[in-house]
Design a protein around this motif. Structure first.
Motif, short mmCIF file in Angstrom:
data_model
loop_
_atom_site.label_atom_id
_atom_site.label_comp_id
_atom_site.label_asym_id
_atom_site.label_seq_id
_atom_site.Cartn_x
_atom_site.Cartn_y
_atom_site.Cartn_z
N MET A 133 6.94 -6.49 -2.72
CA MET A 133 6.14 -7.35 -2.40
C MET A 133 5.72 -7.11 -0.84
O MET A 133 4.47 -7.06 -0.43
N LEU A 134 6.74 -6.76 -0.22
CA LEU A 134 6.32 -6.43 1.45
C LEU A 134 5.78 -4.98 1.32
O LEU A 134 4.67 -4.99 2.15
N ILE A 135 5.98 -4.16 0.42
CA ILE A 135 5.12 -2.94 0.28
C ILE A 135 3.66 -2.94 -0.08
O ILE A 135 2.68 -2.43 0.53
N LEU A 136 3.55 -4.03 -1.05
CA LEU A 136 2.19 -4.15 -1.56
C LEU A 136 1.31 -4.84 -0.64
O LEU A 136 0.22 -4.53 -0.22
N GLY A 137 1.67 -5.69 0.35
CA GLY A 137 1.23 -6.39 1.32
C GLY A 137 1.00 -5.63 2.41
O GLY A 137 -0.07 -5.73 2.81
N ILE B 91 0.36 -2.12 2.09
CA ILE B 91 -0.70 -1.43 1.54
C ILE B 91 -2.16 -2.32 1.77
O ILE B 91 -2.90 -1.85 2.33
N LEU B 92 -1.96 -3.42 1.19
CA LEU B 92 -3.37 -4.10 1.20
C LEU B 92 -3.92 -4.39 2.83
O LEU B 92 -5.06 -4.38 2.87
N LEU B 93 -2.87 -4.70 3.62
CA LEU B 93 -3.12 -5.00 4.84
C LEU B 93 -3.92 -3.83 5.49
O LEU B 93 -5.05 -3.75 6.26
N LEU B 94 -3.17 -2.52 5.32
CA LEU B 94 -3.83 -1.45 5.81
C LEU B 94 -5.32 -0.90 5.24
O LEU B 94 -6.10 -0.45 5.89
N LEU B 95 -5.49 -1.17 3.79
CA LEU B 95 -6.51 -0.96 3.18
C LEU B 95 -7.82 -1.67 3.78
O LEU B 95 -8.79 -1.53 3.97
N GLY B 96 -7.28 -2.97 3.81
CA GLY B 96 -8.32 -4.27 4.31
C GLY B 96 -8.74 -3.77 5.91
O GLY B 96 -9.89 -3.99 6.25
N PHE B 97 -7.97 -3.15 6.79
CA PHE B 97 -8.29 -2.94 8.01
C PHE B 97 -9.15 -1.67 7.91
O PHE B 97 -10.19 -1.61 8.75
N LEU B 98 -8.53 -0.68 7.18
CA LEU B 98 -9.16 0.73 7.36
C LEU B 98 -10.74 0.56 6.46
O LEU B 98 -11.86 1.17 7.05
N LEU B 99 -10.94 -0.11 5.57
CA LEU B 99 -12.12 -0.18 4.74
C LEU B 99 -13.03 -1.48 5.20
O LEU B 99 -14.05 -1.73 4.82
N LYS B 100 -12.38 -2.35 6.29
CA LYS B 100 -13.23 -3.36 6.83
C LYS B 100 -13.42 -4.63 5.55
O LYS B 100 -14.52 -4.84 5.50
N ILE B 101 -12.37 -4.77 4.82
CA ILE B 101 -12.70 -5.72 3.60
C ILE B 101 -11.84 -6.64 4.06
O ILE B 101 -10.56 -6.64 3.94
N SER B 102 -12.25 -8.07 4.42
CA SER B 102 -11.55 -9.20 4.81
C SER B 102 -10.51 -9.63 3.95
O SER B 102 -9.39 -10.38 4.23
N ILE B 103 -11.04 -9.68 2.56
CA ILE B 103 -10.38 -10.52 1.58
C ILE B 103 -8.78 -9.39 1.33
O ILE B 103 -7.71 -10.19 1.09
#
Length: 51
Positions: A1-5, A7-19
């Motif tokens: 769960m930590l790793i998935l969180g 990964i999603l945090l980094l993807l959201g930051f890099l792709l500028k997707i707030s959700i």
């Protein structure tokens, strides 16, 4: 769960997707709480270890 969180945090930051950013933060917090409770030896939801 930590790793998935993370990964999603980094993807959201890099792709500028707030959700993705929001879901990543929530998963990191929940994963950290489960990790801390599991490492103290407390049973969570009937299980002593979460993998």
């Amino acid at each position: 769960m930590l790793i998935l969180g993370l990964i999603l945090l980094l993807l959201g930051f890099l792709l500028k997707i707030s959700i993705l950013w929001t879901i990543g933060i929530v998963l990191l917090v929940v994963g950290a709480v489960l990790f801390l409770l599991g490492s103290t030896g407390r049973a969570i939801g009937g299980r002593r270890h979460w993998y």
